[in-house]
Design an enzyme around this catalytic site. Sequence first.
Site, PDB file in Angstrom:
ATOM      1  CE  LYS A  12      -0.422  -0.100   5.051  1.00 26.29           C
ATOM      2  NZ  LYS A  12      -1.343  -0.128   6.197  1.00 26.29           N
TER       3      LYS A  12
ATOM      4  CE1 TYR B  97      13.296  32.430  -0.993  1.00 26.12           C
ATOM      5  CE2 TYR B  97      13.358  30.034  -0.747  1.00 26.12           C
ATOM      6  CZ  TYR B  97      13.191  31.162  -1.545  1.00 26.12           C
ATOM      7  OH  TYR B  97      12.912  31.020  -2.876  1.00 26.12           O
TER       8      TYR B  97
END
Length: 814
Positions: A483, A709
């Site tokens: 999965k 940043y």
Amino acid sequence: MNYTIKEIADITNSEVIGNGEIKIKNIAFDSRTIYSTKHTAFLAINSKKNSGQKYIDSVIEKGIETIITENQIDNPSINQIITKNSVEFLQTLAKYHFEHSGINSIGITGSNGKTILKEWLYQCLANEFVTVKSPKSFNSQIGLPLSLLQIDKKHDLGIFEVGISKPEEMQNQENIFHPKIGLLTHIGSAHSANFNSGEELINEKLQLFKNSEIIFYNADNSLTVKIINQLYSSKKLISYGLEINNDIHIISDVNDRTQDIQIKYFDEIITLPIFQRDEATLTNVLALIGILKELKISNSDIKEKIDALKAIEMRLESIEGIRNNLIINDSYNLDLDSLKIAFQFIGEYNKPKKSLILTDILDSNENSEELYSEVSELVNEQKFDKVFLIGEEISNYHELFSSETYTFNNTNQFIDSKVINEIDNQVILLKGARKFEIEKIKEILELRKHDTVLEINLNAILHNINFHKSLLKPETKMMAMVKANAYGLGSYEISEFLQHHHIDYLGVAFADEGVELRKKGITTPIIVMNPEQHSYDAVIEYNLEPEIYSLRVLELFNEQLIKSGNQQKYPIHIKLETGMHRLGFKDFELDELNEKLNTMNVKVQSIFSHLSSSDVPEEREFTLNQIETFEKNSSFLINQLGYKPLRHILNSAGISNYSDYQYDMVRIGIGMIGESSNKKIKKQLQDSVSFKTVVSQISEVKYGESVGYSRKFKAEHDTKIATIPVGYADGIPRMVGNKVGNVGINKKLCPIIGNICMDMMMINVDNANVKEGDSVVIFNSHPTLEEFSRYCNTITYEVLTSISPRVKRIYIKN
């Protein structure tokens, strides 16, 4: 080998049915890896966990005409050798073949380094002697005999690795193979769990050298030194290792990279330019030098040979290609053995057509005409759609190839022709000598060009599955959970590999995951763990098996079964609630559940539940209570049903910690990737996933300057930084920036500085010897996946499933 069927029967005291004059040159025991049927016999090996007898029909369909079996088959058109014991048959034949070959031999055993030393010795000696070696890591009770059967009359030297996993196995191995030169590598913890002590393990390994004339041994282990001198004081013993008291040791500072390494061999000094200076590599080089000296190789030649050693990558990469092609890249080495292995590998894929790109075979002692006749015969049996030959020598023999064949003098000529642009929806095997730079073709064909890659080692996954199986009874089935895109590794690629290796069940979360696998050719039973109401049509249409966890879901699914016109009992899986309080039937619902099941056209294929805390030792009492509830409620339901479905409750941690409660099947998920909360089990598992990128640029940041940043990093002194092309869009959470997390560069941990960007991040590399283009490890072994998960303040599952689809997945098979 080259014997008639009758000769083989006489050697092994077996019975012949059919034509005893047929020549046999190869014995296959795995129906999945048969790459050639000419002069090949299939050996139906019977073991506790599997019977080769059940694969006989499939190998006959492939074209095999001779079967070696313990039980006669009813097929008069097939030649048969009837033997009492299939494994003993193989070992008896191998022993005869080895003892009548007259070959000089090197036998390698130990815990670590066997395969790499075998390959290094082969590279160094193949031009000095006509040499044969074990393929891959063929060193077991079956692998060693198959290796010995490769010996031909032309061979002067054989290099074979020998492995054992439990007591009393080496006596049998030595009975088959008694090397003239013995090499004992490092003795570590591999398989040590099966031995009472390190002393027992070393004694067992050393049995291989009972008849050896000379033994080289790693003497950095004092217990090894003591035992080998007790057993073999009368033999010629040569010690090697990093300790200065060894016969072969290093006398220079290995950390000073401005200087070559000086090695002392008894009274001689040998100077070598060795770049890789980790302990394992250096120790292996010392062993290599010892054997090369024993075989009278001069110091100058030793230096030249070691300097020219190729990296032993021994891997095949599978990469998603353009135009729906699948690229199998094996451009690391090229000889007949590696060509055969590559042909075995591509047989695992479901693509309807395949093409081959093949170069000249270099460094071969064989006559060119004989060599390429054998090559073409092997290639022709694979039935390639197209064959592209690169190199002036192999091109001279293009008429021997039966496929549509194209010839080119070099790789650039091939690329310029653009013929590869005509291929779509195929497996394309790239098989070339390094000189031809076949990786240029790979770069053109691959779909994603991102330098950031997730490497998945399929052999490690198989090892981890087999290790977990070793904790179980032979008859216990195993479901692999695939999965969430197989925990981010690639649902189809992992499922196809597991299907090839006969996994019993696959588990997905939602129906669309199962549908996609069915569309791509996966036929293994698939359980859908959370089938949504709108997906029931797809579940039925694609023969998926739903988890049923409530009366409402059961009724809705039954309604859809009736609408579909289904006539057969449809397989479903009943989930019981045992304490996790997520999904499942509670005990007071079982009577009503049974009543409804008896009125519906369904069959309960399995009854199962899920352990919430099997990885938490402090919750052992709770876990045992869950198991007790499951036992009580599943037994009640089985009594009501009147037949016995499979039962399963153990997940990966459950297999490790509660194997007594394995019932009929277990479910493996993160365990197959190499993770375990059980430290003892974790040591036996292999890391299967590596998240890597490269250094894009190196910059000098002056005192007071900022990086990234929001200026979150300001240099407190002149600092060297590296920018790497991976960011939060690739699955790196922003929280690991600002010195929370580290990455590995040249075996050093380097802190992530500043804020993580969408596509990039910056690393402090003051303490690392690094240049642009160097490899960077986000996680693998340094840091590990577990360590990286701690940086992220989460679990390994979340880290893996968060890796972006834009990151190129590369599948490695050794």
